[in-house]
Design a protein around this motif. Structure first.
Motif, PDB file in Angstrom:
ATOM      1  N   ALA B 123      75.605  55.256  13.952  1.00 16.40           N
ATOM      2  CA  ALA B 123      75.809  56.680  14.232  1.00 16.40           C
ATOM      3  C   ALA B 123      76.644  56.881  15.479  1.00 16.40           C
ATOM      4  N   ASN B 124      76.569  55.921  16.424  1.00  9.49           N
ATOM      5  CA  ASN B 124      77.286  56.087  17.679  1.00  9.49           C
ATOM      6  C   ASN B 124      78.682  55.506  17.642  1.00  9.49           C
ATOM      7  N   TYR B 125      79.181  55.218  16.469  1.00  8.00           N
ATOM      8  CA  TYR B 125      80.494  54.598  16.375  1.00  8.00           C
ATOM      9  C   TYR B 125      81.422  55.450  15.518  1.00  8.00           C
ATOM     10  N   ARG B 126      82.639  55.572  16.017  1.00  4.24           N
ATOM     11  CA  ARG B 126      83.690  56.225  15.238  1.00  4.24           C
ATOM     12  C   ARG B 126      84.404  55.138  14.446  1.00  4.24           C
ATOM     13  N   ILE B 127      84.570  55.384  13.152  1.00  2.00           N
ATOM     14  CA  ILE B 127      85.179  54.370  12.289  1.00  2.00           C
ATOM     15  C   ILE B 127      86.624  54.767  12.014  1.00  2.00           C
ATOM     16  N   LEU B 128      87.556  53.913  12.432  1.00  6.45           N
ATOM     17  CA  LEU B 128      88.988  54.185  12.233  1.00  6.45           C
ATOM     18  C   LEU B 128      89.531  53.211  11.195  1.00  6.45           C
ATOM     19  N   GLY B 129      90.155  53.736  10.159  1.00  2.00           N
ATOM     20  CA  GLY B 129      90.759  52.887   9.138  1.00  2.00           C
ATOM     21  C   GLY B 129      92.155  52.457   9.546  1.00  2.00           C
ATOM     22  N   ALA B 130      92.547  51.261   9.124  1.00  4.37           N
ATOM     23  CA  ALA B 130      93.873  50.741   9.480  1.00  4.37           C
ATOM     24  C   ALA B 130      94.382  49.837   8.378  1.00  4.37           C
ATOM     25  N   TYR B 131      95.694  49.834   8.223  1.00  7.26           N
ATOM     26  CA  TYR B 131      96.346  48.912   7.296  1.00  7.26           C
ATOM     27  C   TYR B 131      96.668  47.610   8.016  1.00  7.26           C
ATOM     28  N   LYS B 132      96.543  46.544   7.292  1.00  7.28           N
ATOM     29  CA  LYS B 132      96.961  45.262   7.845  1.00  7.28           C
ATOM     30  C   LYS B 132      98.478  45.169   7.707  1.00  7.28           C
ATOM     31  N   LEU B 133      99.157  44.832   8.794  1.00  8.69           N
ATOM     32  CA  LEU B 133     100.621  44.802   8.802  1.00  8.69           C
ATOM     33  C   LEU B 133     101.173  43.390   8.634  1.00  8.69           C
ATOM     34  N   THR B 134     100.618  42.443   9.317  1.00  6.24           N
ATOM     35  CA  THR B 134     101.127  41.066   9.240  1.00  6.24           C
ATOM     36  C   THR B 134      99.951  40.118   9.065  1.00  6.24           C
TER      37      THR B 134
END
Lengths: 192, 299
Positions: B123-134
């Protein structure tokens, strides 16, 4: 060198750097063979130095190494150092030994592959990410030796393809190469 | 006058000398390498403009690679896919009925959770999505990049533990992948859990759950496995099949992130010490999208 020749050189090297770096780093396991990929940036640096001289090997190696550091390196500097020295070494040492003949370009790449792989493993041993967890030098080198045969084969194949590509779409025109070869038979002149 | 001009020519020739240039370059690059090693080194920000320029090309290559891989897989596996499709259709019907049952169970769980004021695990964490680039390559060049950087809230370390750059990275199923190593303006580098530069405190998920350390090992890395050591208490019985999750010790990784299962037991160098080999849950070869957990400040 006139402006047109200089532009051609810059465009060819820039496109080669961009294409080969992305092919090596951003294509997943598409180009890999049993977990090993061809070291395209190293091949480019060595071919540039071997065929076109120390200065080309220096700058192409430095730039290719920088791309490698920025994209996949733990820290900045080692890729630039290794590839710059590979390009310069190919220009200084291997040109004289192998007479800058295109057919021997894969040998030049093979000669550079082994020290670069070993140097990276020694650097990983000497500068660990977690200093509190010791890693033995033998353990660091063992995976390198295990994949070295496949790495050498893939690099040699990549060297053949790149040399062929440069013979048709290289950074210097064939006419320019022939003109310079007429005047200089050795030293810092272009492969003809 | 002539002597002065000769001295100036000699000096100019010296600096133009190729050997001098190469030696100076080597010394400069060694200095850059050593200065980039300490955590939070500002040198890593240099890659920011390069990341910005390369990002569209990397996304293009990744997309093309995914399509090519898909076409090749479809061509290779077309017969198997048809059979699997029939199987999945049957399974789908079974799962639909299970979902209906679970929906009711989920409603009851929510009621219980509210009743006991259970806190959501993350609950205390913000989840950020990301694409793998390399991708990671080989020794030393063994981290991969994602398209989240300092402009997205990934902060660089200033040396204090609270501001540590090492955010946990997980996959879509919240399984541990690794941690953030460095960040520039538009991208970050991730160290995976099989990397010898990674270590996390874990807990064996059983009644007498022991505390362990899960870390990467240079010999197990090619097999995509991790090492489990520092078992506490020392006489705790590890078994093949034991599941290990993060324990929350150390403050970097929240408790409860699934790490993997033990696949092999081995003796440590000290006879009193147990060790084990762990297979991570996350499929590190098929990563395309990852999630970075950024701790929210306590209210």
């Amino acid at each position: 060198m006139n402006a047109r020749s200089r532009i051609r050189m810059i465009v060819v090297y820039s496109l080669s750097l961009l294409l080969l770096t992305l092919l090596q780093t951003a294509t997943g396991d598409l180009l890999s063979w049993r977990g090993v990929r061809p070291d395209l940036t190293l091949v480019l640096a060595v071919i540039s130095g071997y065929l076109f001289g120390v200065r080309d090997g220096y700058w192409v190696g430095l730039t290719a190494g920088a791309m490698r550091d920025f994209l996949t390196g733990r820290n900045i500097g080692l890729g630039m150092l290794l590839l710059m020295l590979s390009g310069v070494g190919a220009g200084y040492l291997l040109q004289g030994l192998l007479r800058r003949r295109p057919i021997y370009a894969p040998l030049a790449v093979l000669a550079a592959t082994v020290p670069v792989q070993l140097a990276a493993a020694v650097a990983a041993y000497a500068l660990p990410l977690l200093p509190g967890i010791p890693v033995s030098l033998g353990a660091s080198l063992h995976p390198v030796f295990q994949r070295l045969p496949r790495q050498l084969l893939l690099n040699a194949a990549a060297a053949v393809m790149l040399t062929t590509a440069f013979s048709w779409f290289g950074p210097y025109s064939r006419q320019r190469r022939l003109e310079l070869a007429e005047h200089e038979k050795s030293g810092e002149r272009l492969w003809a | 006058m002539a002597m002065r001009e000769s001295a100036e020519d000699n000096l100019r020739d010296f600096f133009r000398n190729r050997v001098f240039i190469i030696v100076a370059s080597v010394l400069f690059l060694l200095t850059v390498l050593l200065l980039s090693i300490p955590p939070g080194s500002p040198l890593h920000a240099i890659s920011g403009p390069v990341s910005a320029v390369l990002r569209p090309f990397e996304r293009l290559f990744s997309g093309m690679t995914g399509q090519v891989r898909g076409y090749l897989a479809a061509w290779r596996d077309s017969a198997a896919l048809r059979s699997e499709n029939d199987e999945l259709t049957r399974e789908n019907a079974v799962l639909r009925s299970e979902i209906d049952q679970l929906a009711e169970a989920g409603r009851r769980y929510q009621e219980l959770k509210d009743a006991f004021a259970l806190k959501d695990r993350f609950a205390n964490y913000r989840i950020l999505g990301a694409y793998k680039l390399t991708d990671s390559l080989d020794t030393w060049f063994d981290v991969f990049r994602i398209d989240l950087g300092t402009s997205d809230g990934i902060r660089t370390s200033d040396g204090s533990r609270e501001d540590g750059i090492s955010y946990p990275v997980v996959d879509a199923a919240s399984r541990l992948i690794g941690r953030i190593h460095t960040a520039d303006l538009m991208s970050s580098k991730v160290v995976t859990l099989i990397h010898e530069g990674f270590a996390v405190s874990g807990r064996v998920e059983k009644e007498t759950g022991a505390m362990v350390r899960v870390r990467g090992d240079v010999e197990l890395k090619p097999r995509k496995l991790c090492l489990v050591d520092l078992v506490t208490p020392a006489d705790a019985n590890l078994a093949v099949g034991d599941e290990i999750r993060t324990s929350g010790n150390g403050g970097l990784f929240p408790a409860g992130i699934p790490i993997g299962r033990i696949v092999e037991l081995r003796a440590g160098k000290n006879p009193d010490q147990q060790q084990a080999v762990l297979k991570p849950y996350a499929d590190l070869d098929r990563l395309e999208i990852v999630f970075v957990m950024v701790a929210e400040p306590e209210p």
